[in-house]
Design a protein around this motif. Structure first.
Motif, PDB file in Angstrom:
ATOM      1  N   THR A 135      -2.170  51.667  31.410  1.00 60.99           N
ATOM      2  CA  THR A 135      -1.546  52.917  31.835  1.00 60.99           C
ATOM      3  C   THR A 135      -2.605  53.885  32.353  1.00 60.99           C
ATOM      4  OG1 THR A 135       0.264  52.666  30.254  1.00 60.99           O
ATOM      5  CG2 THR A 135      -0.180  54.895  31.073  1.00 60.99           C
ATOM      6  N   ALA A 136      -3.703  54.023  31.610  1.00 64.14           N
ATOM      7  CA  ALA A 136      -4.776  54.935  32.025  1.00 64.14           C
ATOM      8  C   ALA A 136      -5.427  54.457  33.317  1.00 64.14           C
ATOM      9  CB  ALA A 136      -5.814  55.044  30.912  1.00 64.14           C
ATOM     10  N   ALA A 137      -5.610  53.157  33.471  1.00 60.98           N
ATOM     11  CA  ALA A 137      -6.240  52.610  34.669  1.00 60.98           C
ATOM     12  C   ALA A 137      -5.379  52.828  35.908  1.00 60.98           C
ATOM     13  CB  ALA A 137      -6.523  51.120  34.485  1.00 60.98           C
ATOM     14  N   MET A 156      -8.443  51.683  22.085  1.00 66.01           N
ATOM     15  CA  MET A 156      -7.083  51.876  22.576  1.00 66.01           C
ATOM     16  C   MET A 156      -6.404  50.526  22.719  1.00 66.01           C
ATOM     17  SD  MET A 156      -7.546  52.808  26.678  1.00 66.01           S
ATOM     18  CE  MET A 156      -8.034  54.463  26.384  1.00 66.01           C
ATOM     19  N   GLN A 157      -5.115  50.540  22.706  1.00 68.45           N
ATOM     20  CA  GLN A 157      -4.328  49.339  22.922  1.00 68.45           C
ATOM     21  C   GLN A 157      -4.418  48.937  24.396  1.00 68.45           C
ATOM     22  OE1 GLN A 157      -2.588  47.543  20.575  1.00 68.45           O
ATOM     23  NE2 GLN A 157      -3.568  48.892  19.089  1.00 68.45           N
ATOM     24  N   MET A 158      -4.253  47.654  24.683  1.00 73.67           N
ATOM     25  CA  MET A 158      -4.334  47.168  26.058  1.00 73.67           C
ATOM     26  C   MET A 158      -3.329  47.884  26.955  1.00 73.67           C
ATOM     27  SD  MET A 158      -5.834  45.273  28.270  1.00 73.67           S
ATOM     28  CE  MET A 158      -6.813  44.166  27.298  1.00 73.67           C
ATOM     29  N   ARG A 159      -2.100  48.114  26.460  1.00 74.14           N
ATOM     30  CA  ARG A 159      -1.099  48.787  27.288  1.00 74.14           C
ATOM     31  C   ARG A 159      -1.535  50.208  27.632  1.00 74.14           C
ATOM     32  NH1 ARG A 159       1.317  48.134  22.390  1.00 74.14           N
ATOM     33  NH2 ARG A 159       1.481  50.008  21.132  1.00 74.14           N
ATOM     34  N   LEU A 168      -8.256  59.837  33.536  1.00 79.63           N
ATOM     35  CA  LEU A 168      -9.317  59.649  32.549  1.00 79.63           C
ATOM     36  C   LEU A 168     -10.646  59.243  33.177  1.00 79.63           C
ATOM     37  CD1 LEU A 168      -7.467  57.847  29.619  1.00 79.63           C
ATOM     38  CD2 LEU A 168      -8.205  60.223  29.740  1.00 79.63           C
ATOM     39  N   GLY A 169     -10.690  59.043  34.487  1.00 77.52           N
ATOM     40  CA  GLY A 169     -11.927  58.664  35.153  1.00 77.52           C
ATOM     41  C   GLY A 169     -12.166  57.169  35.092  1.00 77.52           C
ATOM     42  N   ARG A 170     -13.439  56.791  35.132  1.00 83.74           N
ATOM     43  CA  ARG A 170     -13.796  55.372  35.100  1.00 83.74           C
ATOM     44  C   ARG A 170     -13.564  54.801  33.710  1.00 83.74           C
ATOM     45  NH1 ARG A 170     -19.394  56.117  38.409  1.00 83.74           N
ATOM     46  NH2 ARG A 170     -18.415  56.538  40.407  1.00 83.74           N
ATOM     47  N   LEU A 171     -12.920  53.647  33.690  1.00 85.62           N
ATOM     48  CA  LEU A 171     -12.613  53.003  32.418  1.00 85.62           C
ATOM     49  C   LEU A 171     -13.137  51.578  32.422  1.00 85.62           C
ATOM     50  CD1 LEU A 171      -8.895  54.103  32.040  1.00 85.62           C
ATOM     51  CD2 LEU A 171     -10.860  55.018  30.810  1.00 85.62           C
ATOM     52  N   TYR A 172     -13.615  51.141  31.284  1.00 87.30           N
ATOM     53  CA  TYR A 172     -14.142  49.794  31.122  1.00 87.30           C
ATOM     54  C   TYR A 172     -13.606  49.250  29.808  1.00 87.30           C
ATOM     55  CZ  TYR A 172     -17.596  46.082  30.413  1.00 87.30           C
ATOM     56  OH  TYR A 172     -18.204  44.885  30.193  1.00 87.30           O
ATOM     57  N   CYS A 173     -13.079  48.053  29.863  1.00 86.22           N
ATOM     58  CA  CYS A 173     -12.509  47.428  28.675  1.00 86.22           C
ATOM     59  C   CYS A 173     -13.227  46.111  28.415  1.00 86.22           C
ATOM     60  CB  CYS A 173     -11.021  47.166  28.897  1.00 86.22           C
ATOM     61  SG  CYS A 173     -10.250  46.161  27.614  1.00 86.22           S
TER      62      CYS A 173
END
Length: 144
Positions: free
Chosen positions: A18-20, A11-14, A25-30
């Protein structure tokens, strides 16, 4: 699906930001290299960092060359399993709390790393929050 293998979705950083901010979407890690994937503002802030200071620290600590600029972001509740990194790291925690447990390289046998050919080959098979000493008895000897 492997329950230990995270679902990967480019996914794009933006879109990550937005999701964070809370679209369910729950837990997210980038994990991304600081390249064109990040915004001009973030790249500008990063390039304003005092790299002269970091170079002095690198020499004092006898670290190798600084080769990669990796940005790691997560939402609340994400946990990183016990693992080893292939290079030196500089951690900057901006918000929240992060518990970091460091083990010396001599502790590797007590941490039961996955085999080299495994998907998790730089990670410990042990859960430090709920140690299974019957399955991993040497974990009790680990000093971190």
């Amino acid at each position: 699906p492997d329950p230990l293998r995270p679902t990967q979705r480019p996914m794009q950083m933006r879109d990550f930001v937005t999701a964070a901010r809370g679209d369910g979407l729950g837990r997210l890690y980038c994990q991304t290299v600081l390249t064109t994937e990040v915004s001009d503002r973030l790249r500008s802030e990063f390039t304003s960092f005092n790299f002269s200071w970091l170079s002095v620290v690198r020499r004092l600590l006898r670290w190798g060359e600084l080769t990669t600029n990796l940005l790691l972001l997560s939402t609340q509740g994400c946990e990183t399993p016990c693992h080893f990194d292939e290079q030196q790291n500089f951690l900057c925690q901006l918000v929240g709390v992060k518990r970091v447990v460091l083990f010396g390289p001599d502790q590797w046998r007590s941490l039961y790393p996955f085999p080299v050919s495994h998907y998790h080959d730089r990670q410990s098979q042990c859960d430090l929050r709920a140690p299974n000493l019957e399955r991993f008895p040497r974990l009790a000897e680990a000093v971190g």
